[in-house]
Design a protein around this motif. Structure first.
Motif, PDB file in Angstrom:
ATOM      1  N   UNK A  32       0.823  -1.215   0.000  1.00  0.00           N
ATOM      2  CA  UNK A  32       0.000   0.000   0.000  1.00  0.00           C
ATOM      3  C   UNK A  32       0.854   1.260   0.000  1.00  0.00           C
ATOM      4  N   UNK A  33       1.985   1.217   0.687  1.00  0.00           N
ATOM      5  CA  UNK A  33       2.724   2.432   1.006  1.00  0.00           C
ATOM      6  C   UNK A  33       4.007   2.621   0.196  1.00  0.00           C
ATOM      7  N   UNK A  34       4.408   1.602  -0.550  1.00  0.00           N
ATOM      8  CA  UNK A  34       5.666   1.654  -1.294  1.00  0.00           C
ATOM      9  C   UNK A  34       5.372   1.544  -2.788  1.00  0.00           C
ATOM     10  N   UNK A  35       6.101   2.312  -3.582  1.00  0.00           N
ATOM     11  CA  UNK A  35       6.004   2.190  -5.042  1.00  0.00           C
ATOM     12  C   UNK A  35       7.013   1.157  -5.511  1.00  0.00           C
ATOM     13  N   UNK A  36       6.527   0.119  -6.194  1.00  0.00           N
ATOM     14  CA  UNK A  36       7.369  -0.948  -6.708  1.00  0.00           C
ATOM     15  C   UNK A  36       7.792  -0.598  -8.136  1.00  0.00           C
ATOM     16  N   UNK A  37       9.083  -0.765  -8.429  1.00  0.00           N
ATOM     17  CA  UNK A  37       9.627  -0.502  -9.758  1.00  0.00           C
ATOM     18  C   UNK A  37      10.370  -1.746 -10.251  1.00  0.00           C
ATOM     19  N   UNK A  38       9.944  -2.326 -11.365  1.00  0.00           N
ATOM     20  CA  UNK A  38      10.676  -3.478 -11.899  1.00  0.00           C
ATOM     21  C   UNK A  38      11.924  -3.028 -12.649  1.00  0.00           C
ATOM     22  N   UNK A  39      12.904  -3.926 -12.697  1.00  0.00           N
ATOM     23  CA  UNK A  39      14.093  -3.638 -13.492  1.00  0.00           C
ATOM     24  C   UNK A  39      14.642  -4.932 -14.070  1.00  0.00           C
ATOM     25  N   UNK A  40      15.174  -4.852 -15.272  1.00  0.00           N
ATOM     26  CA  UNK A  40      15.740  -5.993 -15.986  1.00  0.00           C
ATOM     27  C   UNK A  40      16.730  -5.436 -17.002  1.00  0.00           C
ATOM     28  N   UNK A  41      17.499  -6.310 -17.615  1.00  0.00           N
ATOM     29  CA  UNK A  41      18.401  -5.891 -18.685  1.00  0.00           C
ATOM     30  C   UNK A  41      17.610  -5.848 -19.985  1.00  0.00           C
ATOM     31  N   UNK A  42      17.374  -4.672 -20.544  1.00  0.00           N
ATOM     32  CA  UNK A  42      16.478  -4.561 -21.699  1.00  0.00           C
ATOM     33  C   UNK A  42      17.100  -5.071 -22.991  1.00  0.00           C
ATOM     34  N   UNK A  43      16.229  -5.514 -23.891  1.00  0.00           N
ATOM     35  CA  UNK A  43      16.674  -5.921 -25.223  1.00  0.00           C
ATOM     36  C   UNK A  43      17.066  -4.673 -26.018  1.00  0.00           C
ATOM     37  N   UNK A  44      17.742  -4.853 -27.162  1.00  0.00           N
ATOM     38  CA  UNK A  44      18.351  -3.714 -27.864  1.00  0.00           C
ATOM     39  C   UNK A  44      17.411  -2.553 -28.176  1.00  0.00           C
TER      40      UNK A  44
END
Length: 245
Positions: A32-44
């Motif tokens: 509820x209180x935290x903003x989740x941000x995904x991260x990965x190694x992006x394709x070209x």
């Protein structure tokens, strides 16, 4: 505080999985209180779109010695927390757009945490390749979600633009490993900084958390690790080993 606390996570990273698991156990209102941000190694193509904004990906290769340390440390840490662990043996050259962009699409429907839990259970409790199209759809469907629709998010222009947005946010926040926490001016990297993040959350929101898990007895850190993983460099993470990863 100018903005809500942030948690940067990766569906690829074992340390991210354990940190989010412990965070949500110890601080039940985290979602509820935290903003989740995904991260990965992006394709070209996504990487180029990020570069066009003047941003980059802050990753460096992992040495074999660091990789071997990580394997043992993950096993030891999972045992300490009481997390069941089945090692996923990833394919060489796999891409991670599918599950992470699907997570962004699920967030638009308010289903991101349902999808997240289904994916980490499949990856870390059953050793499944969640970046594989058929596996992903099956896992999402089993969680009561529309797996085919979420899978298609990888090709949705709006979702891809949002993907570049979150990658750019990681660049601006100097994210170089997982998990990574931001709260106020504080920057906290790694599973071993979870206590500090939880303490800061308690101070900001005036709530009390549950205690941390008690340590378990140690054994051979590489016992039970698939032999194929011992010689593979960069599996699961790149520059994220040890307690900070």
């Amino acid at each position: 505080m100018r903005r809500r606390p942030r948690l940067y996570f990766s569906l690829r990273s074992p340390y991210s999985w354990m940190a989010v698991e412990q965070l949500e156990r110890r601080f039940p209102r985290a979602t509820e209180l935290i903003d989740y941000y995904p991260f990965w190694e992006p394709e070209p193509r996504l990487r180029q779109a990020l570069h066009d904004r003047g941003a980059e990906v802050l990753y460096t290769p992992m040495s074999k010695a660091k990789h071997l340390y990580m394997l043992g440390d993950v096993k030891r840490t999972a045992a300490r927390f009481g997390h069941p662990l089945v090692w996923p043996v990833d394919q060489q050259g796999q891409e991670w757009e599918l599950p992470h962009l699907a997570w962004l699409a699920a967030r638009r429907r308010g289903e991101e945490h349902t999808l997240y839990r289904a994916l980490v259970e499949a990856r870390w409790h059953r050793g499944e390749r969640i970046y594989d199209e058929d596996v992903f759809i099956r896992v999402a469907d089993a969680a009561g979600l529309d797996g085919a629709a979420l899978r298609a998010a990888e090709f949705d222009p709006a979702v891809r633009t949002e993907a570049v947005d979150v990658l750019e946010a990681a660049w601006e926040d100097d994210i170089f490993g997982f998990p990574y926490f931001r709260i106020g001016r504080e920057r906290l990297w790694g599973l071993d900084r979870l206590d500090d993040f939880v303490t800061a959350l308690e101070e900001v929101y005036g709530e009390h958390s549950s205690p941390a898990a008690a340590p378990a007895a140690e054994n051979d850190p590489l016992d039970g690790v698939p032999a194929l993983l011992a010689g593979r460099i960069g599996a699961y993470d790149r520059d994220t080993a040890g307690g900070c990863g």
